[in-house]
Design a protein around this motif. Sequence first.
Motif, mmCIF file in Angstrom:
data_model
loop_
_atom_site.group_PDB
_atom_site.id
_atom_site.type_symbol
_atom_site.label_atom_id
_atom_site.label_comp_id
_atom_site.label_asym_id
_atom_site.label_seq_id
_atom_site.Cartn_x
_atom_site.Cartn_y
_atom_site.Cartn_z
ATOM 1 N N ILE A 1 42.227 56.907 93.640
ATOM 2 C CA ILE A 1 42.298 55.891 94.601
ATOM 3 C C ILE A 1 43.341 54.880 93.937
ATOM 4 N N PHE A 2 44.569 54.641 94.448
ATOM 5 C CA PHE A 2 45.664 53.679 94.154
ATOM 6 C C PHE A 2 45.898 53.740 92.534
ATOM 7 N N GLY A 3 45.870 54.883 92.136
ATOM 8 C CA GLY A 3 46.142 55.293 90.747
ATOM 9 C C GLY A 3 45.039 55.452 89.958
ATOM 10 N N HIS A 4 44.154 55.061 90.372
ATOM 11 C CA HIS A 4 42.673 55.213 89.449
ATOM 12 C C HIS A 4 42.180 56.374 89.704
ATOM 13 N N GLU A 5 41.790 57.303 88.596
ATOM 14 C CA GLU A 5 41.206 58.519 88.630
ATOM 15 C C GLU A 5 39.858 58.359 88.478
ATOM 16 N N ILE A 6 39.144 59.004 89.395
ATOM 17 C CA ILE A 6 37.444 59.174 89.593
ATOM 18 C C ILE A 6 37.371 60.612 89.274
ATOM 19 N N ARG A 7 36.603 60.846 88.218
ATOM 20 C CA ARG A 7 36.196 62.168 87.913
ATOM 21 C C ARG A 7 35.076 62.692 88.262
ATOM 22 N N TRP A 8 35.015 64.014 88.342
ATOM 23 C CA TRP A 8 33.637 64.711 88.710
ATOM 24 C C TRP A 8 32.584 64.153 87.595
#
Length: 282
Positions: free
Chosen positions: A16-23
Motif C-alpha cells: 500500500i503506497f510503497g509500504h509492504e504488509i506481509r503474511w
Amino acid sequence: MLSYITWNFDPELVNIFGHEIRWYGLCWGVGILAAAYIIQKMYASEKLPEKWFDSLFMYVVIGVMIGARLGHCLFYNPGYYLSHPIEILKVWEGGLASHGGVIGIIIAIWLYSRKVTKKSMLWTFDRLVVGACLTATFIRTGNLLNSEVFGVPTNLPWAFRFLRSREYMHLVPNMDMGCHPTQIYEALVYLTLFGLSMWLYWKTDARNRQGLILGVCMIGIFLSRFLIEFLKNVQEPFELEMRATYGIDMGQLLSIPFVIWGIWLVWNAYSKNVSELQTAKK
C-alpha cells in the motif's frame, strides 16, 4: 540432486503506497484474535465479568509486543541496541523473541491480577496459555511464509529449499540440499499443546488445579524449543561461540528456567487435593 521441497512463497500480502504488509503480520493478527475468541468463551462459561476479558486483551497484547521486541534487542544484540536505542522502536524491520514475549506477558498478568481480577496469576495463566499455544502456531506459520527461522542443512526428504532467503543461499550456495523446516516442527508442537490444553480445561478438573495447565504447556513449549534448537541456525554470531563452548545457544539457555518452572507447577498442582484448591481459590 535429491528431491527436496522447493519453497518460493511470496511473503508480501499487499503493498500500500510503497509500504509492504506481509503474511507474517496477518498470522500474528489472526493468532491473537483466535486466542481472544477462545479465552472469551472460557470467561463466559465461568460467568466472569465481561470487563475482565476486555482488560486482559489490552494487557497481554501490549505486554507481548513490548516484551518480544525488547527480548530480541537485549538478549541477542544488547551492545548495538543500547548504543542505538531508537532502533528498538523499528519493529517493522523484524526482530521479536519468544522468550522476551513470555516475560512481557508475565509482567502484564502480574499487573492485570493486581488491578483487575484480584485473583492469583496462575488462575489467569491457566486460561491464557490455552490461547497462547494457538497464537504461537500461527506465528511459526508466519515464519515459514517469511522463509525465516529455519534449520541447518539436511538431506532428509522433507527438507525445504528456501529460495527467497539470503541465509539459505549462504548456507547452501549450490542449492543441492534443503534445510530443516523447524518452523513446521514448532508449529506442530504448539498445535498439539493447544489441543491438549483445551482437553485439560474442558474435559478434566485441571482448571481447578491452579498452575497445572500452565505447567504442562511450559514444559511442552520450552522443552521442545530446547531440543529443536539443536537443528536451528543461530540468530546472532556470538551464539556460535556459545555452542562451541557450552554446547547450547542463547535460546536453549533461556528455555531451561521455563522448563524447571513448568515441572514445579505440575508438581505443585498435584500436591494439593482439588477440594482444598477450590476452597482456597481467590
